[in-house]
Write a protein that holds these residues in place. Structure first.
Motif, PDB file in Angstrom:
ATOM      1  N   SER A  50       0.818  -1.212   0.000  1.00 11.44           N
ATOM      2  CA  SER A  50       0.000   0.000   0.000  1.00 11.44           C
ATOM      3  C   SER A  50       0.853   1.264   0.000  1.00 11.44           C
ATOM      4  CB  SER A  50      -0.930   0.013   1.222  1.00 11.44           C
ATOM      5  OG  SER A  50      -0.191   0.220   2.416  1.00 11.44           O
ATOM      6  N   GLY A  51       2.188   1.092   0.014  1.00 17.24           N
ATOM      7  CA  GLY A  51       3.088   2.239  -0.022  1.00 17.24           C
ATOM      8  C   GLY A  51       3.511   2.748   1.338  1.00 17.24           C
ATOM      9  N   ARG A  52       3.239   1.989   2.411  1.00 14.11           N
ATOM     10  CA  ARG A  52       3.632   2.396   3.761  1.00 14.11           C
ATOM     11  C   ARG A  52       5.060   1.961   4.046  1.00 14.11           C
ATOM     12  NH1 ARG A  52       0.037   5.786   6.622  1.00 14.11           N
ATOM     13  NH2 ARG A  52      -1.797   5.784   5.274  1.00 14.11           N
ATOM     14  N   TRP A  53       5.876   2.898   4.532  1.00 12.37           N
ATOM     15  CA  TRP A  53       7.274   2.614   4.839  1.00 12.37           C
ATOM     16  C   TRP A  53       7.393   2.128   6.281  1.00 12.37           C
ATOM     17  CZ3 TRP A  53      11.924   4.801   2.110  1.00 12.37           C
ATOM     18  CH2 TRP A  53      11.612   5.170   0.785  1.00 12.37           C
ATOM     19  N   LEU A  54       8.049   0.981   6.473  1.00 16.42           N
ATOM     20  CA  LEU A  54       8.336   0.481   7.801  1.00 16.42           C
ATOM     21  C   LEU A  54       9.610   1.143   8.321  1.00 16.42           C
ATOM     22  CD1 LEU A  54       6.365  -1.666   6.623  1.00 16.42           C
ATOM     23  CD2 LEU A  54       7.660  -3.386   7.902  1.00 16.42           C
ATOM     24  N   SER A  55       9.750   1.173   9.634  1.00 13.12           N
ATOM     25  CA  SER A  55      10.984   1.704  10.214  1.00 13.12           C
ATOM     26  C   SER A  55      12.129   0.742   9.922  1.00 13.12           C
ATOM     27  CB  SER A  55      10.819   1.863  11.720  1.00 13.12           C
ATOM     28  OG  SER A  55      10.768   0.581  12.339  1.00 13.12           O
ATOM     29  N   PRO A  56      13.373   1.201  10.040  1.00 15.10           N
ATOM     30  CA  PRO A  56      14.497   0.284   9.811  1.00 15.10           C
ATOM     31  C   PRO A  56      14.459  -0.956  10.706  1.00 15.10           C
ATOM     32  CG  PRO A  56      15.274   2.530   9.737  1.00 15.10           C
ATOM     33  CD  PRO A  56      13.846   2.598  10.175  1.00 15.10           C
ATOM     34  N   SER A  57      14.088  -0.794  11.973  1.00 17.56           N
ATOM     35  CA  SER A  57      14.046  -1.961  12.859  1.00 17.56           C
ATOM     36  C   SER A  57      12.931  -2.922  12.447  1.00 17.56           C
ATOM     37  CB  SER A  57      13.855  -1.524  14.311  1.00 17.56           C
ATOM     38  OG  SER A  57      12.633  -0.814  14.472  1.00 17.56           O
ATOM     39  N   GLN A  58      11.765  -2.377  12.076  1.00 16.61           N
ATOM     40  CA  GLN A  58      10.688  -3.235  11.584  1.00 16.61           C
ATOM     41  C   GLN A  58      11.101  -3.928  10.286  1.00 16.61           C
ATOM     42  OE1 GLN A  58       7.740  -0.124  11.323  1.00 16.61           O
ATOM     43  NE2 GLN A  58       6.686  -0.794  13.195  1.00 16.61           N
ATOM     44  N   SER A  59      11.780  -3.194   9.429  1.00 19.46           N
ATOM     45  CA  SER A  59      12.237  -3.754   8.154  1.00 19.46           C
ATOM     46  C   SER A  59      13.212  -4.897   8.389  1.00 19.46           C
ATOM     47  CB  SER A  59      12.893  -2.662   7.304  1.00 19.46           C
ATOM     48  OG  SER A  59      12.000  -1.589   7.055  1.00 19.46           O
ATOM     49  N   GLN A  60      14.125  -4.705   9.336  1.00 22.24           N
ATOM     50  CA  GLN A  60      15.097  -5.752   9.651  1.00 22.24           C
ATOM     51  C   GLN A  60      14.397  -6.988  10.201  1.00 22.24           C
ATOM     52  OE1 GLN A  60      18.423  -5.608   8.951  1.00 22.24           O
ATOM     53  NE2 GLN A  60      18.436  -7.775   9.545  1.00 22.24           N
ATOM     54  N   ASP A  61      13.394  -6.785  11.031  1.00 17.62           N
ATOM     55  CA  ASP A  61      12.646  -7.916  11.583  1.00 17.62           C
ATOM     56  C   ASP A  61      11.969  -8.717  10.465  1.00 17.62           C
ATOM     57  OD1 ASP A  61      13.377  -7.204  14.142  1.00 17.62           O
ATOM     58  OD2 ASP A  61      11.475  -6.209  14.623  1.00 17.62           O
ATOM     59  N   VAL A  62      11.406  -8.005   9.478  1.00 21.30           N
ATOM     60  CA  VAL A  62      10.739  -8.674   8.359  1.00 21.30           C
ATOM     61  C   VAL A  62      11.735  -9.501   7.561  1.00 21.30           C
ATOM     62  CG1 VAL A  62       9.563  -8.294   6.155  1.00 21.30           C
ATOM     63  CG2 VAL A  62       8.851  -7.019   8.179  1.00 21.30           C
ATOM     64  N   LEU A  63      12.907  -8.932   7.266  1.00 21.01           N
ATOM     65  CA  LEU A  63      13.914  -9.656   6.494  1.00 21.01           C
ATOM     66  C   LEU A  63      14.416 -10.888   7.248  1.00 21.01           C
ATOM     67  CD1 LEU A  63      16.013  -6.796   4.848  1.00 21.01           C
ATOM     68  CD2 LEU A  63      14.267  -8.239   3.801  1.00 21.01           C
ATOM     69  N   GLU A  74       1.636  -5.080   6.061  1.00 18.58           N
ATOM     70  CA  GLU A  74       1.084  -3.752   6.278  1.00 18.58           C
ATOM     71  C   GLU A  74       1.217  -3.381   7.755  1.00 18.58           C
ATOM     72  OE1 GLU A  74       0.109  -1.739   4.028  1.00 18.58           O
ATOM     73  OE2 GLU A  74       0.097  -3.107   2.318  1.00 18.58           O
ATOM     74  N   PRO A  75       1.559  -2.120   8.055  1.00 17.39           N
ATOM     75  CA  PRO A  75       1.617  -1.707   9.463  1.00 17.39           C
ATOM     76  C   PRO A  75       0.252  -1.870  10.129  1.00 17.39           C
ATOM     77  CG  PRO A  75       2.607  -0.053   8.015  1.00 17.39           C
ATOM     78  CD  PRO A  75       1.917  -1.045   7.129  1.00 17.39           C
ATOM     79  N   ILE A  76       0.258  -2.124  11.418  1.00 20.54           N
ATOM     80  CA  ILE A  76      -1.001  -2.283  12.152  1.00 20.54           C
ATOM     81  C   ILE A  76      -1.844  -1.026  12.046  1.00 20.54           C
ATOM     82  CG2 ILE A  76      -2.000  -2.641  14.440  1.00 20.54           C
ATOM     83  CD1 ILE A  76       0.452  -4.346  15.111  1.00 20.54           C
ATOM     84  N   SER A  77      -1.182   0.126  12.175  1.00 24.06           N
ATOM     85  CA  SER A  77      -1.890   1.402  12.044  1.00 24.06           C
ATOM     86  C   SER A  77      -1.510   2.054  10.720  1.00 24.06           C
ATOM     87  CB  SER A  77      -1.514   2.341  13.195  1.00 24.06           C
ATOM     88  OG  SER A  77      -2.048   3.624  12.977  1.00 24.06           O
ATOM     89  N   ARG A  78      -2.524   2.509   9.990  1.00 20.66           N
ATOM     90  CA  ARG A  78      -2.268   3.198   8.737  1.00 20.66           C
ATOM     91  C   ARG A  78      -2.560   4.694   8.854  1.00 20.66           C
ATOM     92  NH1 ARG A  78      -4.115  -0.742   3.751  1.00 20.66           N
ATOM     93  NH2 ARG A  78      -3.460  -2.720   4.672  1.00 20.66           N
ATOM     94  N   ALA A  79      -2.625   5.168  10.083  1.00 24.02           N
ATOM     95  CA  ALA A  79      -2.871   6.596  10.295  1.00 24.02           C
ATOM     96  C   ALA A  79      -1.622   7.390   9.931  1.00 24.02           C
ATOM     97  CB  ALA A  79      -3.254   6.848  11.745  1.00 24.02           C
TER      98      ALA A  79
END
Length: 370
Positions: free
Chosen positions: A48-61, A74-79
């Motif tokens: 959806s085009g939402r950028w995760l933080s670097p720490s969240q991104s590292q966790d995903v990888l 997708e982030p839990i909150s899209r606000a």
């Protein structure tokens, strides 16, 4: 005393249909980057085009490495904004950025424009060249004006299709059968169909419109060889490095998504077994096309070669794949530039361009830049 490694932001994922391929490319680049020179920080972008933080991104990888699906959640909150202030702050701290979002929103100039606004060095072509290469129809127009042969083609917009689909199919039939229908702005052969008869045309065009608002319909070359060539350098480089051509062989009807990423029988041959005259033409056209669109950093030029040595430039890719099944890094590896050194060179080119533009900007307004 050794200096501390500089920070390299790697942007991956994104909203395009090539989301998974972007993740694979980014993982390869992160693994290959020289840890003594670069500390890599991932910036994962959801569909959806939402950028995760670097720490969240590292966790995903790390989860993907353990076997999780190749998908940016997708982030839990899209606000709020798609790119938070915290993510922007982390991005600005990077010494350079390696954009690896393939396709729309990543390879079409949008991401490049965002990085320009942040005044960051980034790998690859700028806004204009990225947008031109991504739009296959308009890129073909430039290639034709430059004298580079391309497949005969027509284009159609979604509005034209809705207004008179029969007329669009009639125009496509004038190219003869078989022909290919593809989204004008897309990649990894997603949305592309080989049409063998008029009866197949409607479904194929509708499938392409599901990926883009404009489609390209082009003549199919009989019995073509799929040949690719890489270019590395900058417009100010004097003479960019042009790789030898490589060949892709598939048993499928054409080099589609399955052949590229899932079929174990697909062969990537580098360098290709091509005669000297054809090799020279391919390398010359690759460099000519590179200059025609104002490309920088990296480009992969894709060609079709017929049995009678007929040669068509298919398309230009300003963010070629860096997966284990990708041709661009393989072509430079056989040229004597392994992936780690290729990454170093691409980042160096990005930083040099950024510094050069800052100097030009300082001259233009008469004020020194920090």
């Amino acid at each position: 005393m050794t200096s501390e490694p500089r920070t390299l932001g790697v942007v991956l994922g994104g909203a395009s249909v090539e989301h998974t391929i972007s993740i694979r490319s980014a993982r390869e680049v992160i693994a290959a980057a020289d840890p003594e020179r670069w500390r890599t920080i991932p910036f994962a972008v959801s569909r959806s085009g939402r950028w995760l933080s670097p720490s969240q991104s590292q966790d995903v990888l790390e989860a993907i490495a353990r076997g999780a699906p190749e998908e940016i959640p997708e982030p839990i909150s899209r606000a709020g904004a798609p790119v938070s202030m915290g993510v922007t702050a982390a991005l600005i701290e990077c010494d350079a950025v390696f954009p690896l979002i393939h396709g729309l929103t990543g390879e079409d100039g949008i991401l490049q424009g965002f990085l320009e606004i942040l005044d960051l060095p980034y790998v690859g072509s700028g806004v204009g060249a990225s947008a031109i290469a991504m739009d296959k129809g308009r890129c073909k127009q430039i290639m034709t004006q430059t004298g580079i042969p391309v497949a005969p083609w027509i284009s159609a917009t979604c509005e034209e299709w809705r207004a008179d689909s029969v007329a669009v199919i009639r125009r496509a039939a004038e190219l003869g059968y078989p022909h290919f229908v593809k989204p004008s702005r897309g990649g990894s052969s997603i949305g592309i169909t080989r049409v063998n008869s008029r009866e197949e045309a409607g479904e194929a065009i509708s499938a392409a419109f599901a990926c883009d608002s404009e489609v390209l319909i082009e003549e199919a070359m009989p019995l073509p060889r799929e040949i690719e060539c890489g270019v590395l350098g900058s417009l100010d480089d004097g003479m960019p490095l042009v790789s030898p051509p490589g060949e892709i062989r598939t048993r499928r009807d054409f080099y589609d998504y399955t052949a590229k990423y899932e079929d174990p029988d697909t062969e990537l041959i580098a360098p290709a077994s091509v005669d000297r005259a054809t090799t020279d033409r391919i390398r010359e056209m690759s460099l000519q096309a590179w200059r025609a669109i104002g490309a920088e950093g990296m480009v992969r030029a894709d060609f079709l070669v017929g049995p009678d040595d007929q040669l068509w430039l298919g398309e230009l890719n300003t963010i070629p794949g860096f997966t284990s099944a990708s041709m661009y890094p393989r072509l430079f590896e056989v040229s004597g530039l392994p992936l780690r050194q290729l990454i170093d060179r691409l980042i160096e080119l990005a930083i040099e361009r950024h510094e050069r533009r800052r100097r030009f900007s300082a001259r233009a307004d008469g004020e020194p830049r920090p």
